[in-house]
Enzyme design. Structure first.
Site, PDB file in Angstrom:
ATOM      1  N   CYS A  91      -3.246   2.821  -0.121  1.00 47.49           N
ATOM      2  CA  CYS A  91      -1.958   2.831   0.592  1.00 47.49           C
ATOM      3  C   CYS A  91      -1.602   1.407   1.029  1.00 47.49           C
ATOM      4  O   CYS A  91      -1.232   0.586   0.195  1.00 47.49           O
ATOM      5  CB  CYS A  91      -2.005   3.830   1.745  1.00 47.49           C
ATOM      6  SG  CYS A  91      -0.369   4.247   2.396  1.00 47.49           S
ATOM      7  N   HIS A 180      -3.785   8.738  -1.239  1.00 51.17           N
ATOM      8  CA  HIS A 180      -4.969   8.766  -0.378  1.00 51.17           C
ATOM      9  C   HIS A 180      -6.070   9.647  -0.980  1.00 51.17           C
ATOM     10  O   HIS A 180      -6.212  10.820  -0.608  1.00 51.17           O
ATOM     11  CB  HIS A 180      -4.591   9.295   1.008  1.00 51.17           C
ATOM     12  CG  HIS A 180      -3.821   8.325   1.839  1.00 51.17           C
ATOM     13  ND1 HIS A 180      -4.427   7.380   2.650  1.00 51.17           N
ATOM     14  CD2 HIS A 180      -2.485   8.146   1.961  1.00 51.17           C
ATOM     15  CE1 HIS A 180      -3.495   6.662   3.251  1.00 51.17           C
ATOM     16  NE2 HIS A 180      -2.315   7.097   2.847  1.00 51.17           N
ATOM     17  N   GLU A 182      -9.073   9.601  -0.249  1.00 38.88           N
ATOM     18  CA  GLU A 182     -10.072   9.890   0.787  1.00 38.88           C
ATOM     19  C   GLU A 182      -9.675  11.031   1.713  1.00 38.88           C
ATOM     20  O   GLU A 182     -10.499  11.516   2.501  1.00 38.88           O
ATOM     21  CB  GLU A 182     -10.325   8.624   1.623  1.00 38.88           C
ATOM     22  CG  GLU A 182      -9.342   8.350   2.745  1.00 38.88           C
ATOM     23  CD  GLU A 182      -7.966   7.851   2.319  1.00 38.88           C
ATOM     24  OE1 GLU A 182      -7.152   7.523   3.210  1.00 38.88           O
ATOM     25  OE2 GLU A 182      -7.699   7.772   1.110  1.00 38.88           O
TER      26      GLU A 182
END
Length: 256
Positions: A91, A180, A182
């Site tokens: 990001c 994202h 994660e």
């Protein structure tokens, strides 16, 4: 062998999430620098196996409000130019990669993306060390209003989406993702409904789609990030068109 991964945290609300599990699975250890809390950034990535830059709500040149950003950009520049270790920018981290090497990032540009989003995997990804074997479309969690609007001259574009042309790029051994990997589906359920509505999204629909895609998200991004971590452990990869030679990337099953 170096066994630590240097992680720069830019926002207390954008932590490493599932990265910590994937790092531990490869017998690596995270070294987290909470730059937003005033922890000093190292000048180089020496002594680490990889560098990961996490997300945040600021633009990559918002130095007045986020005074650690010049040091982070310099750390990134030094790491990439010296080809010290593989880099993953997430990001804001991807935006820092683009901005630092001559691209353009614009705030509140286009339409926002929030929640699970379909990504187009571009032809250049076919022989990319992290992405080879992916289907033509995958899904990932998004949460952004700002985006990269022009790539650096030497960047390779790997993914795009309907609302964001530059979803994933590579410069040498450095990758940037606007999305994202994660973030788990469980994390999406904790997002504030009023924030989702303010961005023009139906909270119930965002949560339902994240729940429905939970296994798929885990399968896809544990494998892709796992490949990145394998590169960190094994040394310089043989990147397409780079002229470099190195150890072969260890295999990983990438989900549909």
């Amino acid at each position: 062998m170096t066994t630590t991964v240097l992680i720069i945290e830019n926002d207390p609300g954008s932590g490493p999430g599932r990265l910590l599990d994937w790092i531990a699975q490869r017998d690596l250890a995270p070294v987290i620098v909470r730059a937003h809390a005033g922890e000093p950034l190292p000048a180089t990535s020496d002594g680490h196996a990889a560098l990961i830059l996490l997300g945040g709500g600021m633009l990559p040149d918002a130095d007045a409000a986020s005074p650690w950003l010049p040091a982070e950009r310099e750390l990134l520049r030094t790491t990439v130019e010296r080809d010290q270790v593989p880099v993953l920018g997430i990001c804001l981290g991807a935006q820092l990669l683009a901005h630092t090497f001559g691209g353009e990032v614009r705030g509140q540009y286009g339409l926002p993306e929030k929640g699970v989003t379909e990504l187009n995997v571009l032809p250049a990804a076919q022989d990319d060390p992290l992405l080879a074997g992916l289907p033509s479309t995958v899904r990932a969690v998004e949460s952004h209003q700002d985006q990269i609007t022009r790539l650096p001259a030497d960047a390779v574009l790997l993914m795009s989406s309907q609302r964001c042309a530059h979803q994933m790029l590579r410069i040498g051994r450095s990758w940037g993702v606007q999305f994202h990997p994660e973030v788990s589906a469980a994390r999406v359920t904790a997002w504030k409904p009023e924030s989702l509505r303010a961005w023009g999204f139906d909270p119930a629909a965002v949560v339902a789609e994240a729940d429905r895609r939970a296994a798929e998200l885990e399968q896809t991004w544990s494998a892709v990030v796992g490949r990145f971590l394998d590169l960190a452990r094994s040394g310089t990869p043989d990147l397409p068109g780079s002229g470099r030679t190195g150890r072969t990337v260890s295999g990983a099953t990438v989900g549909p």
